[in-house]
Design a protein around this motif. Structure first.
Motif, mmCIF file in Angstrom:
data_model
loop_
_atom_site.group_PDB
_atom_site.id
_atom_site.type_symbol
_atom_site.label_atom_id
_atom_site.label_comp_id
_atom_site.label_asym_id
_atom_site.label_seq_id
_atom_site.Cartn_x
_atom_site.Cartn_y
_atom_site.Cartn_z
ATOM 1 N N ALA A 1 0.830 -1.210 0.000
ATOM 2 C CA ALA A 1 0.000 0.000 0.000
ATOM 3 C C ALA A 1 0.867 1.263 0.000
ATOM 4 C CB ALA A 1 -0.938 -0.007 1.208
ATOM 5 N N VAL A 2 1.867 1.318 0.874
ATOM 6 C CA VAL A 2 2.745 2.490 0.914
ATOM 7 C C VAL A 2 3.537 2.565 -0.389
ATOM 8 C CG1 VAL A 2 4.703 3.585 2.095
ATOM 9 C CG2 VAL A 2 2.871 2.533 3.440
ATOM 10 N N GLY A 3 4.001 1.429 -0.878
ATOM 11 C CA GLY A 3 4.741 1.400 -2.140
ATOM 12 C C GLY A 3 3.916 1.941 -3.300
ATOM 13 N N ALA A 4 2.633 1.582 -3.331
ATOM 14 C CA ALA A 4 1.753 2.084 -4.399
ATOM 15 C C ALA A 4 1.606 3.597 -4.312
ATOM 16 C CB ALA A 4 0.386 1.411 -4.324
ATOM 17 N N ARG A 5 1.547 4.131 -3.090
ATOM 18 C CA ARG A 5 1.418 5.587 -2.922
ATOM 19 C C ARG A 5 2.648 6.339 -3.400
ATOM 20 N NH1 ARG A 5 -1.074 4.259 2.176
ATOM 21 N NH2 ARG A 5 0.786 4.845 3.312
ATOM 22 N N VAL A 6 3.831 5.720 -3.248
ATOM 23 C CA VAL A 6 5.060 6.424 -3.630
ATOM 24 C C VAL A 6 5.635 5.931 -4.958
ATOM 25 C CG1 VAL A 6 5.640 6.978 -1.237
ATOM 26 C CG2 VAL A 6 6.614 4.915 -2.293
ATOM 27 N N GLY A 7 4.978 4.957 -5.595
ATOM 28 C CA GLY A 7 5.436 4.456 -6.883
ATOM 29 C C GLY A 7 6.630 3.529 -6.798
ATOM 30 N N TYR A 8 6.651 2.657 -5.797
ATOM 31 C CA TYR A 8 7.781 1.743 -5.609
ATOM 32 C C TYR A 8 7.257 0.358 -5.263
ATOM 33 C CZ TYR A 8 12.138 -0.152 -3.717
ATOM 34 O OH TYR A 8 13.249 -0.913 -3.480
ATOM 35 N N GLN A 9 7.766 -0.659 -5.941
ATOM 36 C CA GLN A 9 7.374 -2.027 -5.662
ATOM 37 C C GLN A 9 8.595 -2.775 -5.132
ATOM 38 O OE1 GLN A 9 6.044 -4.214 -9.078
ATOM 39 N NE2 GLN A 9 5.106 -5.809 -7.831
ATOM 40 N N ALA A 10 8.583 -3.057 -3.842
ATOM 41 C CA ALA A 10 9.747 -3.659 -3.194
ATOM 42 C C ALA A 10 10.141 -4.992 -3.833
ATOM 43 C CB ALA A 10 9.477 -3.845 -1.698
ATOM 44 N N GLU A 11 9.158 -5.824 -4.190
ATOM 45 C CA GLU A 11 9.473 -7.131 -4.760
ATOM 46 C C GLU A 11 10.190 -7.026 -6.102
ATOM 47 O OE1 GLU A 11 5.215 -8.144 -3.142
ATOM 48 O OE2 GLU A 11 6.260 -6.317 -3.695
ATOM 49 N N ALA A 12 9.949 -5.947 -6.832
ATOM 50 C CA ALA A 12 10.576 -5.781 -8.146
ATOM 51 C C ALA A 12 12.047 -5.376 -8.019
ATOM 52 C CB ALA A 12 9.817 -4.738 -8.962
ATOM 53 N N MET A 13 12.459 -4.951 -6.833
ATOM 54 C CA MET A 13 13.816 -4.480 -6.622
ATOM 55 C C MET A 13 14.851 -5.596 -6.706
ATOM 56 S SD MET A 13 15.386 -3.217 -3.110
ATOM 57 C CE MET A 13 16.922 -4.024 -2.875
ATOM 58 N N ASP A 14 14.479 -6.781 -6.248
ATOM 59 C CA ASP A 14 15.477 -7.834 -6.084
ATOM 60 C C ASP A 14 14.788 -9.194 -6.163
ATOM 61 O OD1 ASP A 14 16.898 -9.810 -4.286
ATOM 62 O OD2 ASP A 14 18.358 -8.196 -4.165
ATOM 63 N N ALA A 15 15.327 -10.078 -6.963
ATOM 64 C CA ALA A 15 14.724 -11.413 -7.124
ATOM 65 C C ALA A 15 14.716 -12.186 -5.810
ATOM 66 C CB ALA A 15 15.470 -12.198 -8.201
ATOM 67 N N GLU A 16 15.757 -12.022 -4.997
ATOM 68 C CA GLU A 16 15.776 -12.718 -3.702
ATOM 69 C C GLU A 16 14.681 -12.197 -2.786
ATOM 70 O OE1 GLU A 16 20.044 -14.214 -2.413
ATOM 71 O OE2 GLU A 16 20.071 -12.123 -3.074
ATOM 72 N N LEU A 17 14.478 -10.899 -2.768
ATOM 73 C CA LEU A 17 13.411 -10.333 -1.953
ATOM 74 C C LEU A 17 12.063 -10.873 -2.410
ATOM 75 C CD1 LEU A 17 12.444 -8.428 0.281
ATOM 76 C CD2 LEU A 17 12.408 -6.598 -1.413
ATOM 77 N N ALA A 18 11.849 -10.926 -3.712
ATOM 78 C CA ALA A 18 10.596 -11.483 -4.232
ATOM 79 C C ALA A 18 10.434 -12.931 -3.788
ATOM 80 C CB ALA A 18 10.560 -11.371 -5.752
ATOM 81 N N GLY A 19 11.515 -13.678 -3.765
ATOM 82 C CA GLY A 19 11.474 -15.064 -3.303
ATOM 83 C C GLY A 19 11.142 -15.172 -1.832
ATOM 84 N N TYR A 20 11.681 -14.263 -1.021
ATOM 85 C CA TYR A 20 11.366 -14.256 0.419
ATOM 86 C C TYR A 20 9.880 -13.998 0.644
ATOM 87 C CZ TYR A 20 16.416 -13.488 1.277
ATOM 88 O OH TYR A 20 17.779 -13.571 1.330
ATOM 89 N N LEU A 21 9.304 -13.129 -0.191
ATOM 90 C CA LEU A 21 7.925 -12.697 0.027
ATOM 91 C C LEU A 21 6.897 -13.618 -0.625
ATOM 92 C CD1 LEU A 21 8.416 -8.858 -0.482
ATOM 93 C CD2 LEU A 21 8.554 -10.178 1.642
#
Length: 138
Positions: free
Chosen positions: A67-87
């Motif tokens: 939700a916060v990412g959508a407000r500021v235009g940032y998608q945390a999972e798209a930043m790093d493949a490992e982060l996406a895997g964790y989530l």
């Protein structure tokens, strides 16, 4: 740097060692108004909660990240493949509370993965002892 060090600890199945690094990243990003860094640290906090078997709390926290990412235009999972895997294993639920950054910090400090666990006197992470559902490679 804290992000990389925490990823190293997680890659060798040491979430209890990663947690203080993630907490420091969380606090520094919040104090410095680094919203994208804060979102990554909150996402990693959700991963720690999932590792501790707190899937509902992890899903709520991930909902806040999105939700916060959508407000500021940032998608945390798209930043790093490992982060996406964790989530990826964290359940996606409708109606997740849209907390502010301040409310999220208050919750993380009082009930999140870094909060003291009343029954054991340690933290949520104290009982892991190296074996938990989020082992290396999961």
């Amino acid at each position: 740097m804290l992000w990389l060090l925490s990823k190293v600890e997680l890659s060798v199945d040491r979430p209890a060692r990663a947690a203080p690094l993630i907490r420091r990243m969380l606090e520094e990003a919040y104090r410095g108004a680094d919203t994208t860094g804060w979102l990554v640290a909150v996402a990693m906090s959700a991963h720690l909660l999932a590792c501790a078997g707190r899937d509902g709390d992890a899903a709520d926290l991930l909902g806040t990240v999105r939700a916060v990412g959508a407000r500021v235009g940032y998608q945390a999972e798209a930043m790093d493949a490992e982060l996406a895997g964790y989530l990826a294993p964290i359940p996606d639920r409708p109606g997740i509370p849209d907390r502010s950054m301040a409310e999220t910090m208050a919750w993380l400090r009082s009930a999140g993965p870094f909060a003291p666990e009343p029954r054991r006197g340690g933290s949520t992470l104290a009982g892991w002892g190296g074996a938990h559902p989020c082992g290396a490679g999961s």
